[in-house]
Every structure is written in structure tokens, then in C-alpha cells.
Design an enzyme around this catalytic site. Sequence first.
Site, short mmCIF file in Angstrom:
data_model
loop_
_atom_site.label_atom_id
_atom_site.label_comp_id
_atom_site.label_asym_id
_atom_site.label_seq_id
_atom_site.Cartn_x
_atom_site.Cartn_y
_atom_site.Cartn_z
CE1 TYR A 1 -5.33 6.75 -0.58
CE2 TYR A 1 -4.93 7.14 1.76
CZ TYR A 1 -5.16 6.26 0.71
OH TYR A 1 -5.20 4.91 0.94
CG HIS B 1 -4.39 -4.14 0.39
ND1 HIS B 1 -3.62 -3.82 -0.71
CD2 HIS B 1 -4.37 -3.05 1.19
CE1 HIS B 1 -3.17 -2.58 -0.58
NE2 HIS B 1 -3.60 -2.10 0.56
CG ASP C 1 -2.10 0.94 1.09
OD1 ASP C 1 -3.09 0.63 0.41
OD2 ASP C 1 -2.01 2.04 1.68
#
Length: 381
Positions: free
Chosen positions: A308, A359, A178
Site C-alpha cells: 500500500y 469482493h 483487488d
Amino acid sequence: MSIEHFQIQVSDEVLDDLKYRLEHIRWPDQLEGTDWQRGTEINYLKSLISYWKEKYDWRTQERELNRFSQFRCNVDGIDIHFVHEKGKGPNPIPIILTHGWPDSYLRYKKIIPLLTDPKSYGGSPEDSFDVIVPSLPGFGFSSKPKHSGMNNCHISDLWAKLMTEKLGYSKFAAAGGDIGSGVTRYMASNHPELLIGIHLTDIGIIRDLMTSQNNAGLSDEELNYKKTASEWISNEGGYMSIQSTKPQTLTYGLSDSPIGVAAWIIEKFREWSDCSGDLSKSFSEDELLTNIMIYWVTNTIGSSAHIYYENTHSLPPIGHIDVPTGLALFPADVLLPPKEWAMRNLNITRFTTMPRGGHFTAIEDPESLAEEIREFFRAYR
């Protein structure tokens, strides 16, 4: 700030406040006949909150986490929290493991002993590692950035200083998934002389493929990736759009509501794991809630969202990665990268398609990931 020992000590006031909020929830409605397709399903969330109130014990989890050797030190104005466990073997390789969102340093809780002490788990002491697991800036027990620009590239520089200037390692290994994959790749790009090798479990969204207007020369797998990624962003990327554009607005609601934090995070654990829609197949309720608690007790759900925005607005391009790279892909993970793209852009020396996992495989199936990491780095000892 020199390196200081760190123990988690959440105050009773924080836990009492959480208890009050969980006892005074104003629940929304959910349309009849809908399940998870519009977001976190209300009956599951009510069950989880009931467990949180009646059975979950933070103090037990806190004691367990405090068994790890934890530290904090200041690197370029950011107080970095990290676990540092020494390897039990003749020549441990130092390795820094970087987590992502919406997990935390707890992503690697299960894998730490498998890497530091492989002999105790059926492996060879020759494969041991010194394991360093930091919390990203703005996550967990690391401090929150006060200024803009804290993106994957900047964090990679902090990690390089942590490993060399603070911990005294001249060369080391790195791994991540990630956001951790991005940080690890920027470390390899910006500081290749420090890296023995890197290991990744994903490559995230491949922006250059997504934005390319010229499909000439792309393989069928790469063309399919562009189509699949576009569909995924449209159907599943709402969280990313918000956190990349208006994270501050989101922060107010989530910072004030523990069930808001739980709903925001739980949906991703369900969608991105290899659980076939049943979270209990991959995670215990204690595991899910302890990760949520890390965000709640530190009030970092908002600050974590800002990365982000930073990665969208301030992240520089990254070049070809020449450091030896291992890539392990898990079938239930998000947007598996095309092998041709990976081979062109990274120095892939081990490419493995794993039989299961998603994930969060370091939590879901730590044994298989630990063995894959040991196998990859065996050639670089």
C-alpha cells in the site's frame, strides 16, 4: 534459481509457538452496546479463536494445499511461489490469476479445477486453461522485497517474465481482483503484445476521478462515485491510510499477535463479502483461518502491508488499456466503478453485472466467476 517444485512444510516449532500464543491472549474490552461498527466484534473473534485452538487442523489444510502443483523460481531477485496446474482440454489457454490483500493465493483455490478441468464440472473441455496462481512478493510463500519500489507496476513486469522467460508462454491471459486487478491492468498497459485478454472483478479506487477538480462532462454515475468513494474512504479506509503511510509501525503489533492478524483480516472479509454481516454465509471457519495462517506462518502480514505504501508513493500513471477486457461487477463488492469511466479507459468487450457476490467471489461463488471467465475468453481462443 531454476523452477523448483515446492511443498508447504511448516515446522512444528512454528505451530507450537502459535499454540502458546493462542493460549495466552490478553483480551481487550469492548464497549457495551457496540457491535462491528468500531471494528472486529469481540464475541465473534473469541468464538473463532476457540475454534482455532480446539478444532482447526493446519496439517490437514497443509496436505490439501500440497495437492496442487506448486513451484518457486527467482525473478529479478524475488523468489516467486506459484501454483501451476495444466488444463485438461485440446487447447488450454494459459492464464495468470493475481490475488490481493488481505487474501492470498488461496483466493483462487476453488476456481483452479473449474478452469483447468471444466468437463468434470459440467462444462466443455474446449474452455480449459493452464492456470498459474502466484503469491505476490511479500505475501505467503514468495520472498519479501528487501528494497522499496515493489508496486503493482513492478509486479506486472515480474509476472510477464514469469510467464514468458520461466514458463515459456508467448501469449497468455490474465485476471485478478483487488491488488490483482491493478497488477493485471499494468501488465496489459506495459506488455500488451503478451496478453490475449484480461478479466477484472474490480478497478479499485479510481484516483483520477477522486482528485479531479473539474466535474464538467462527468455523468451522474461518475459524480455519485466520487461522493460514495469519499465517504467510503472516510468511514472504511483507516486500514488503507495506515498501510499507505506507516506500515512499519503496524507491523510490530501484528507480527507478534495471531489474534491481531485475525482481527485485522476478518473485519475486511465481513465488510467486503456478500454475507449480510454473517461470515458463515460466505466462508467456513477453516477457509478464514487457513488464509490467516498463510500470513502467520510466513510472517508476511507486515510485508504485505507495505505494498500500500509503494502503490501510494511510487506507482506510475497508467494509460488507456487497449487489450480486450472483461469486467464482472459483483453487487456487494467495494466501490463499483462507473461504467462510463471503464468504457473510456479500458477496451471493455464484455461488461457484466453479476446477480450476487462480493469482493472475494472466487471463494464465495467460484462457479459463477469461473463461468464468466470461460465465457469472456471463449471469443479469443
